[in-house]
Write a protein that holds these residues in place. Structure first.
Motif, short mmCIF file in Angstrom:
data_model
loop_
_atom_site.label_atom_id
_atom_site.label_comp_id
_atom_site.label_asym_id
_atom_site.label_seq_id
_atom_site.Cartn_x
_atom_site.Cartn_y
_atom_site.Cartn_z
N ILE A 1 0.84 -1.21 0.00
CA ILE A 1 0.00 0.00 0.00
C ILE A 1 0.88 1.26 0.00
CG2 ILE A 1 -1.64 1.31 1.44
CD1 ILE A 1 -2.84 -1.51 2.19
N ILE A 2 1.96 1.23 0.78
CA ILE A 2 2.87 2.39 0.80
C ILE A 2 3.60 2.51 -0.54
CG2 ILE A 2 4.88 3.40 1.98
CD1 ILE A 2 3.37 3.04 4.39
N GLU A 3 3.97 1.37 -1.11
CA GLU A 3 4.60 1.40 -2.44
C GLU A 3 3.69 2.08 -3.45
OE1 GLU A 3 7.46 -0.14 -4.36
OE2 GLU A 3 8.18 0.63 -2.45
N ALA A 4 2.40 1.75 -3.36
CA ALA A 4 1.43 2.37 -4.28
C ALA A 4 1.40 3.88 -4.07
CB ALA A 4 0.04 1.77 -4.05
N ALA A 5 1.48 4.29 -2.81
CA ALA A 5 1.45 5.73 -2.50
C ALA A 5 2.64 6.45 -3.14
CB ALA A 5 1.47 5.94 -0.99
N ILE A 6 3.80 5.85 -3.00
CA ILE A 6 5.00 6.58 -3.47
C ILE A 6 5.16 6.50 -4.99
CG2 ILE A 6 6.17 6.32 -1.23
CD1 ILE A 6 7.95 4.21 -2.47
N HIS A 7 4.28 5.76 -5.64
CA HIS A 7 4.29 5.75 -7.11
C HIS A 7 3.28 6.74 -7.69
CE1 HIS A 7 6.86 2.24 -6.73
NE2 HIS A 7 7.18 2.46 -7.98
N ALA A 8 2.70 7.56 -6.85
CA ALA A 8 1.76 8.57 -7.36
C ALA A 8 2.53 9.64 -8.13
CB ALA A 8 1.03 9.21 -6.18
N PRO A 9 1.85 10.31 -9.05
CA PRO A 9 2.50 11.44 -9.72
C PRO A 9 2.65 12.61 -8.73
CG PRO A 9 0.19 11.33 -10.33
CD PRO A 9 0.46 10.13 -9.46
N SER A 10 3.60 13.50 -9.01
CA SER A 10 3.74 14.69 -8.16
C SER A 10 4.26 15.84 -9.00
CB SER A 10 4.70 14.42 -6.99
OG SER A 10 5.99 14.07 -7.47
N GLY A 11 3.81 17.05 -8.65
CA GLY A 11 4.24 18.24 -9.38
C GLY A 11 5.76 18.35 -9.37
N ILE B 1 -2.71 5.67 8.64
CA ILE B 1 -1.53 6.31 8.05
C ILE B 1 -1.80 7.81 7.93
CG2 ILE B 1 0.02 6.42 6.05
CD1 ILE B 1 -0.64 3.53 5.45
N ILE B 2 -0.93 8.59 8.53
CA ILE B 2 -1.04 10.05 8.41
C ILE B 2 -0.19 10.47 7.21
CG2 ILE B 2 -0.61 12.28 9.54
CD1 ILE B 2 -2.54 10.64 11.21
N VAL B 3 -0.79 11.25 6.33
CA VAL B 3 -0.10 11.70 5.13
C VAL B 3 0.29 13.16 5.31
CG1 VAL B 3 -0.24 11.94 2.62
CG2 VAL B 3 -1.57 10.15 3.79
N SER B 4 1.60 13.42 5.24
CA SER B 4 2.10 14.79 5.40
C SER B 4 2.82 15.23 4.14
CB SER B 4 3.09 14.86 6.57
OG SER B 4 2.51 14.36 7.74
N GLY B 5 2.84 16.55 3.92
CA GLY B 5 3.49 17.09 2.73
C GLY B 5 4.57 18.09 3.08
N ARG B 6 5.57 18.17 2.21
CA ARG B 6 6.65 19.14 2.45
C ARG B 6 6.13 20.55 2.18
NH1 ARG B 6 10.45 17.82 -1.26
NH2 ARG B 6 10.30 19.84 -2.24
N LYS B 7 6.28 21.42 3.15
CA LYS B 7 5.71 22.77 3.05
C LYS B 7 6.24 23.55 1.86
CE LYS B 7 5.05 23.24 8.03
NZ LYS B 7 5.63 23.81 9.24
N SER B 8 7.50 23.33 1.52
CA SER B 8 8.12 24.13 0.46
C SER B 8 7.82 23.60 -0.94
CB SER B 8 9.64 24.15 0.67
OG SER B 8 10.14 22.83 0.56
N ALA B 9 7.09 22.49 -1.03
CA ALA B 9 6.88 21.87 -2.35
C ALA B 9 5.89 22.68 -3.17
CB ALA B 9 6.41 20.45 -2.19
N TYR B 10 5.95 22.47 -4.48
CA TYR B 10 5.13 23.21 -5.44
C TYR B 10 3.64 22.91 -5.26
CZ TYR B 10 3.38 24.32 -10.14
OH TYR B 10 2.66 24.79 -11.21
N SER B 11 3.31 21.64 -5.06
CA SER B 11 1.88 21.27 -4.97
C SER B 11 1.69 20.11 -3.99
CB SER B 11 1.36 20.88 -6.35
OG SER B 11 2.21 19.91 -6.96
N ALA B 12 2.14 20.33 -2.76
CA ALA B 12 2.17 19.23 -1.79
C ALA B 12 0.80 18.63 -1.50
CB ALA B 12 2.81 19.71 -0.49
#
Ligand SMILES: Cc1cc2nc3c(=O)[nH]c(=O)nc-3n(C[C@H](O)[C@H](O)[C@H](O)COP(=O)(O)O)c2cc1C
Length: 184
Positions: A30-40, A95-106
């Motif tokens: 499930i985590i592998e699937a998460a990290i294969h998502a597209p990202s800006g 699972i808590i999902v967090s995003g990097r604040k400095s990212a373009y489209s976290a």
């Protein structure tokens, strides 16, 4: 039907779970699937905190519900006051999902990763629910600190995961169809 389309169309939010913990291998998939998502800009600006401690989840549930009960929004305070309600639906894994604040489209990137987890879980026979109400927890610094989220990241959502209780599952729901226009 194509397997992926079938998984997309048959997934539902699961809110009744068996207490049994999901397998380590399934969690990894499930985590592998998460990290294969597209990202800006391919920033992959996500972080996942896996919680499998029932005591802590029940504690977070109480904290969130207390805050919710004080809300001026009626449906939110009603959930807060409902003794039977559990914000994580008593799921054994959250699972808590967090995003990097400095990212373009976290937030968008983390949402794509979240949806990947829901679909991967469903394909494995694991129930899932996207939990937005967890954001009440993030407002309390000392509680949020218990998540050990890396510096520079902010928590957005949670995903509840577990084996669905087969006796109580949702039926398919109608989808709005009139949401497309075509320009040819
Ligand atoms: C951003 C977001 C936040 C959500 N937050 C919650 C939540 O806190 N608790 C919950 O039980 N469901 C939550 N859901 C699940 C929705 O209620 C659910 O997806 C919607 O009712 C459609 O049902 P389905 O997922 O079975 O298709 C959330 C969904 C999204 C996308």
């Amino acid at each position: 039907m194509n397997e992926i389309i079938n998984v997309i169309k048959t997934r539902r939010s699961i809110r009744r779970f068996l207490p049994e913990q999901i397998k380590e291998e399934e969690l990894k998939t499930i985590i592998e699937a998460a990290i294969h998502a597209p990202s800006g800009h391919n920033e992959q600006p996500w972080h996942f905190t896996v919680i499998q401690n029932k005591e802590l989840l029940d504690h977070f549930n109480s904290v969130i519900k207390k805050l919710m009960s004080e809300s001026e929004v009626e449906w939110i305070s009603a959930i807060g006051r409902n003794e039977k309600a559990h914000i994580f639906h008593n799921a054994p894994t959250v699972i808590i999902v967090s995003g990097r604040k400095s990212a373009y489209s976290a937030l968008v990137d983390c949402s794509a990763a979240t949806q990947n987890m829901l679909l991967a879980a469903h394909s494995l026979g694991i129930g899932s629910c996207w939990i937005g109400l967890v954001n009440f927890l993030f407002k309390i610094k000392e509680e949020a600190q218990k998540l050990s989220i890396p510096e520079g990241y902010e928590p957005f959502y949670a995903v509840a995961l577990g084996y669905p209780d087969p006796s109580k599952q949702p039926r398919p729901i109608e989808r709005k169809k009139d949401v497309v226009n075509y320009i040819k």
